[in-house]
Design an enzyme around this catalytic site. Structure first.
Site, PDB file in Angstrom:
ATOM      1  N   HIS A   1      46.627  -7.987 -23.407  1.00  0.00           N
ATOM      2  CA  HIS A   1      45.746  -9.107 -23.052  1.00  0.00           C
ATOM      3  C   HIS A   1      46.126 -10.322 -23.876  1.00  0.00           C
ATOM      4  O   HIS A   1      46.506 -10.195 -25.039  1.00  0.00           O
ATOM      5  CB  HIS A   1      44.284  -8.749 -23.339  1.00  0.00           C
ATOM      6  CG  HIS A   1      43.310  -9.633 -22.626  1.00  0.00           C
ATOM      7  ND1 HIS A   1      42.944 -10.863 -23.099  1.00  0.00           N
ATOM      8  CD2 HIS A   1      42.665  -9.465 -21.459  1.00  0.00           C
ATOM      9  CE1 HIS A   1      42.094 -11.421 -22.268  1.00  0.00           C
ATOM     10  NE2 HIS A   1      41.905 -10.609 -21.256  1.00  0.00           N
TER      11      HIS A   1
ATOM     12  N   ASP B   1      41.165  -3.919 -16.552  1.00  0.00           N
ATOM     13  CA  ASP B   1      41.696  -3.350 -15.300  1.00  0.00           C
ATOM     14  C   ASP B   1      42.140  -1.901 -15.422  1.00  0.00           C
ATOM     15  O   ASP B   1      42.506  -1.282 -14.420  1.00  0.00           O
ATOM     16  CB  ASP B   1      42.889  -4.205 -14.837  1.00  0.00           C
ATOM     17  CG  ASP B   1      42.432  -5.596 -14.418  1.00  0.00           C
ATOM     18  OD1 ASP B   1      43.012  -6.587 -14.900  1.00  0.00           O
ATOM     19  OD2 ASP B   1      41.466  -5.678 -13.628  1.00  0.00           O
TER      20      ASP B   1
HETATM   21  C1  SDX Z   1      43.135  -9.901 -16.738  1.00  0.00           C
HETATM   22  O1  SDX Z   1      42.903 -13.978 -19.550  1.00  0.00           O
HETATM   23  C2  SDX Z   1      41.951 -13.226 -19.207  1.00  0.00           C
HETATM   24  O2  SDX Z   1      40.849 -13.277 -19.754  1.00  0.00           O
HETATM   25  C3  SDX Z   1      42.279 -12.263 -18.064  1.00  0.00           C
HETATM   26  C4  SDX Z   1      41.206 -11.220 -17.711  1.00  0.00           C
HETATM   27  C5  SDX Z   1      39.927 -11.868 -17.177  1.00  0.00           C
HETATM   28  O3  SDX Z   1      38.855 -11.271 -17.324  1.00  0.00           O
HETATM   29  O4  SDX Z   1      40.048 -12.946 -16.522  1.00  0.00           O
HETATM   30  O5  SDX Z   1      40.890 -10.450 -18.863  1.00  0.00           O
HETATM   31  C6  SDX Z   1      41.702 -10.276 -16.599  1.00  0.00           C
HETATM   32  O6  SDX Z   1      43.988 -10.550 -16.203  1.00  0.00           O
HETATM   33  C7  SDX Z   1      43.492  -8.739 -17.641  1.00  0.00           C
HETATM   34  C8  SDX Z   1      45.032  -8.526 -17.752  1.00  0.00           C
HETATM   35  C9  SDX Z   1      45.482  -7.726 -16.522  1.00  0.00           C
HETATM   36  N1  SDX Z   1      46.994  -7.652 -16.526  1.00  0.00           N
HETATM   37  C10 SDX Z   1      47.642  -6.522 -16.799  1.00  0.00           C
HETATM   38  O7  SDX Z   1      47.083  -5.465 -17.148  1.00  0.00           O
HETATM   39  C11 SDX Z   1      49.151  -6.629 -16.630  1.00  0.00           C
HETATM   40  C12 SDX Z   1      49.860  -5.944 -17.795  1.00  0.00           C
HETATM   41  N2  SDX Z   1      49.685  -6.766 -19.032  1.00  0.00           N
HETATM   42  C13 SDX Z   1      50.523  -7.846 -19.242  1.00  0.00           C
HETATM   43  O8  SDX Z   1      51.553  -8.159 -18.396  1.00  0.00           O
HETATM   44  C14 SDX Z   1      50.234  -8.749 -20.413  1.00  0.00           C
HETATM   45  O9  SDX Z   1      49.731  -7.993 -21.425  1.00  0.00           O
HETATM   46  C15 SDX Z   1      49.324  -9.914 -20.104  1.00  0.00           C
HETATM   47  C16 SDX Z   1      49.815 -10.691 -18.950  1.00  0.00           C
HETATM   48  C17 SDX Z   1      47.942  -9.416 -19.826  1.00  0.00           C
HETATM   49  C18 SDX Z   1      49.272 -10.800 -21.338  1.00  0.00           C
HETATM   50  O10 SDX Z   1      50.527 -11.336 -21.487  1.00  0.00           O
HETATM   51  P1  SDX Z   1      50.879 -12.322 -22.696  1.00  0.00           P
HETATM   52  O11 SDX Z   1      49.672 -12.652 -23.488  1.00  0.00           O
HETATM   53  O12 SDX Z   1      51.700 -13.450 -22.151  1.00  0.00           O
HETATM   54  O13 SDX Z   1      51.746 -11.432 -23.630  1.00  0.00           O
HETATM   55  P2  SDX Z   1      53.301 -11.208 -23.486  1.00  0.00           P
HETATM   56  O14 SDX Z   1      53.659 -10.967 -22.046  1.00  0.00           O
HETATM   57  O15 SDX Z   1      54.006 -12.298 -24.214  1.00  0.00           O
HETATM   58  O16 SDX Z   1      53.464  -9.823 -24.263  1.00  0.00           O
HETATM   59  C19 SDX Z   1      53.610  -9.783 -25.682  1.00  0.00           C
HETATM   60  C20 SDX Z   1      54.523  -8.603 -25.930  1.00  0.00           C
HETATM   61  C21 SDX Z   1      55.833  -8.678 -25.158  1.00  0.00           C
HETATM   62  O17 SDX Z   1      56.792  -7.914 -25.873  1.00  0.00           O
HETATM   63  P3  SDX Z   1      57.813  -8.694 -26.931  1.00  0.00           P
HETATM   64  O18 SDX Z   1      58.420  -9.864 -26.140  1.00  0.00           O
HETATM   65  O19 SDX Z   1      56.942  -9.145 -28.071  1.00  0.00           O
HETATM   66  O20 SDX Z   1      58.810  -7.648 -27.314  1.00  0.00           O
HETATM   67  O21 SDX Z   1      53.875  -7.386 -25.481  1.00  0.00           O
HETATM   68  C22 SDX Z   1      54.648  -6.824 -24.425  1.00  0.00           C
HETATM   69  C23 SDX Z   1      55.544  -7.908 -23.890  1.00  0.00           C
HETATM   70  O22 SDX Z   1      56.725  -7.335 -23.337  1.00  0.00           O
HETATM   71  N3  SDX Z   1      53.674  -6.384 -23.428  1.00  0.00           N
HETATM   72  C24 SDX Z   1      53.737  -5.246 -22.764  1.00  0.00           C
HETATM   73  C25 SDX Z   1      52.587  -5.232 -21.961  1.00  0.00           C
HETATM   74  N4  SDX Z   1      51.883  -6.338 -22.156  1.00  0.00           N
HETATM   75  C26 SDX Z   1      52.559  -7.066 -23.070  1.00  0.00           C
HETATM   76  N5  SDX Z   1      54.656  -4.232 -22.791  1.00  0.00           N
HETATM   77  C27 SDX Z   1      54.386  -3.195 -21.961  1.00  0.00           C
HETATM   78  N6  SDX Z   1      53.288  -3.090 -21.150  1.00  0.00           N
HETATM   79  C28 SDX Z   1      52.379  -4.105 -21.139  1.00  0.00           C
HETATM   80  N7  SDX Z   1      51.311  -3.998 -20.364  1.00  0.00           N
END
Ligand code: SDX
Length: 430
Positions: free
Chosen positions: A306, A363
C-alpha cells in the site's frame, strides 16, 4: 509566525511555511515556490505531495489508523450502517434520527433509473466489464438530469448526491442481469440498501431470492470499510475532474474508471484470480511468493502492499474477521481462503515483504467474502465503487466548497527535443 523551512538557492534564501494537521502531520506549503525561485517540484506518483487540506478522512499508515470524520473505522464497522456512514462522510457529522430518516427516504426514492437509460444496456456486448458499463451509465446520468448540473447550486448538488448513492446499485445490478441474459429486477423500496442490491442481483421475476441477513449485514460492513480513504487514485481523479467545475456525475464516472485499475480497486478481482491460479496449479504458495520477489517477474502479490499503510491495513484485519464469520455461518469451506492465509503467513515472515513493509491491504480478503455471496468475480471492483461512492461525493463537495478552490493543473519538466523547424515531407529521410 509558525514553523517554516528555508531553501537556499544561488545565494538566495526563501522561507516556506509549514502547515500542521490536526493529528500532527506536517507539510511544506510550496504555493509561492515558482514565483520566488522560478522552480517547481517533481514528485512522480505524488508520493510526497499533498493535493489539499481535508477534514474528511485521516489515515496513519505507520500505525494502521483510519478515521472517518475522527471516528475510528473499527467503531463504525461495529456500530454504524453504510448509509449512516455515508451521511457522516458527506455532511461531517453523525445524523440525528430526523436527519437520517430524511436522508434514507431520499435515497430510497431515487433508486430507479430513467426508463430510457435501460436502452444503454442493449448497446453493450454481454461480456462488457461491469466497471466500464457502470462508468458509462453513471456518466450518462448527466444527460438526463439537467436540473442538477450547476456545481455552485446547493440544491443541484444535494439531489445529485441522492441520485448517485441511490442509483449505482441499480446500475450495477442491471449490468449483471444483462450479462447473464436475465430481465432487470427493479429496486424494492421496502428493503434496506444492501438487501435491495442483492435482491436486484439475484431475484428473478418468477421468484424472489431469499437473502440471508448474514450476507446483507456483511455487505453493509464491507461498504463502510470501502467508503473513503483520503486522496487515493480514484478520489484524486474525482477531485481533478471536479476542479474544472464539472458536474458530480461526470466526476464520479471518471473515478469509477480510475478505481478499475488492477493496482487500485481492480485488485480485489485480481486477488481471487491469483488465488484460483495458485489453487488450480496445486497450491504451491512458495512458488508465487518467489515470483513476487523476482525483479524479472512482472507478477505481484495482489492484495499486498500500500502506498500509505506501512503496517496492517486496519480494514484488512476487520475483513479477515468478517470472512471467517460469513464462511462459518454459511457453512462454506473455501479452499482459496486457506491459500490466502498461507500466503499471508509466509509473506509476513519473509525479509522481502518485511523490508518493504508489504502487508495485506483492503483487497486481500474482500473477494473471498464476495465469492461466498455468489457475486461474480468481475463485479468485485463494482462493489468497491458502490462503497466508495460517499467518499468520492464527500471529497468532491469539500473541493467545491473550499475557499482555496482552484482548477487542478500540475506543472512538468520538459525532456523533449529542443526548439526545431518543420521539415516538408519531400525533405524527410526514408
Ligand atoms: C487500493 O491509495 C489508497 O488508499 C488505495 C486504497 C483505497 O482504499 O483507495 O487503499 C485501495 O488500491 C489498495 C491497493 C490495491 N492494489 C494491490 O493490491 C496491487 C498490489 N500492490 C501494489 O502493486 C502496490 O503495493 C501498490 C500499488 C498498492 C502501492 O505501490 P507503491 O506505493 O507505488 O509502491 P511500489 O510499487 O513503489 O513498491 C515498493 C516496493 C517495490 O519494490 P522495490 O522497487 O523497492 O524493490 O515494493 C514492491 C515493489 O516491487 N511491491 C511489491 C508489491 N507491492 C509493492 N512486490 C510484490 N508484490 C506486491 N504486491
Amino acid at each position: 509566525m509558525g514553523e517554516s523551512v528555508k531553501i537556499r538557492y544561488k545565494g538566495k534564501v526563501i522561507d516556506l511555511p509549514v502547515e500542521e494537521g490536526v493529528m500532527g502531520e506536517k507539510g511544506i506549503d510550496i504555493s509561492t515556490l515558482r514565483k520566488s525561485t522560478g522552480m517547481i517540484t517533481i514528485d512522480p506518483g505524488f508520493v510526497n505531495t499533498g493535493s489539499c487540506k481535508s477534514a474528511i478522512t485521516y489515515v496513519n499508515g505507520e500505525e494502521g489508523i483510519l478515521l472517518y470524520r475522527g471516528i475510528p473505522i473499527e467503531q463504525l464497522a461495529e456500530k454504524s450502517t453504510f448509509l449512516e456512514t455515508a451521511y457522516l462522510l458527506i455532511y461531517g457529522n453523525l445524523p440525528n434520527k430526523k436527519e437520517f430518516d430524511e436522508f434514507q427516504n431520499q435515497i430510497i426514492h431515487h433508486t430507479m433509473i430513467h426508463e430510457s437509460a435501460k436502452a444503454f444496456y442493449d448497446g453493450f456486448p454481454p461480456n462488457a466489464h461491469p466497471m466500464a458499463v457502470c462508468s458509462a451509465v453513471v456518466g450518462a446520468l448527466a444527460t438526463f438530469y439537467h436540473d442538477s448540473l450547476d456545481v455552485r447550486n446547493k440544491r443541484h448538488i444535494e439531489i445529485s448526491i441522492h441520485r448517485l448513492i441511490a442509483k449505482l446499485p441499480t446500475i450495477a445490478a442491471f449490468s449483471y442481469k444483462k450479462s447473464i441474459g436475465q430481465p432487470f429486477i427493479y429496486p424494492c423500496n421496502m428493503l434496506d440498501y444492501c438487501t435491495n442490491f442483492l435482491h436486484m442481483m439475484f431475484s428473478v421475476p418468477c421468484e424472489v431470492y431469499p437473502i440471508s441477513s448474514v450476507i446483507s449485514k456483511a455487505l453493509d460492513v464491507l461498504l463502510i470499510l470501502h467508503a473513503d480513504h483520503e486522496q487515493n487514485c480514484s478520489t484524486s481523479t474525482v477531485r481533478l475532474v471536479g476542479s474544472s467545475m464539472c458536474n458530480l456525475f461526470a466526476s464520479v464516472s471518471a473515478g469509477i474508471y480510475a478505481l478499475w485499475g488492477p493496482l487500485h480497486g481492480g485488485a480485489n478481482q485480481q486477488v481471487i484470480e491469483m488465488l484460483q491460479t495458485i489453487y488450480d496449479g496445486g497450491g504451491d504458495v512458495k512458488k508465487y511468493i518467489n515470483k513476487a520477489k523476482d525483479k524479472d517477474d512482472p507478477f505481484r502479490l495482489m492484495g499486498f502492499g500500500h502506498r500509505v499503510y506501512k503496517n496492517f491495513d486496519p480494514r484488512s484485519r476487520i475483513i479477515k474477521k468478517i470472512c471467517d464469520d460469513v464462511l462459518n455461518k454459511l457453512g462454506i469451506h473455501e479452499p482459496l481462503l486457506q491459500i490466502a492465509l498461507k500466503l499471508e503467513e509466509i509473506a509476513l515472515k519473509d525479509e522481502y515483504f518485511l523490508e518493504r513493509k508489504l502487508y495485506p491491504n483492503v483487497d486481500f480478503y474482500s473477494g473471498i467474502i464476495y465469492k461466498a455471496m455468489n457475486i461474480p468475480i468481475n463485479m468485485f471492483p463494482v462493489l468497491f465503487a458502490i462503497g466508495r461512492m460517499p467518499g468520492w461525493i464527500a471529497q468532491w463537495k469539500e473541493l467545491q466548497e473550499d475557499k482555496e478552490f482552484k482548477i487542478g493543473r500540475p506543472r512538468q519538466i520538459y525532456v523533449g527535443p529542443p526548439k526545431t523547424d518543420y521539415v516538408p515531407i519531400e525533405e524527410r529521410d526514408g
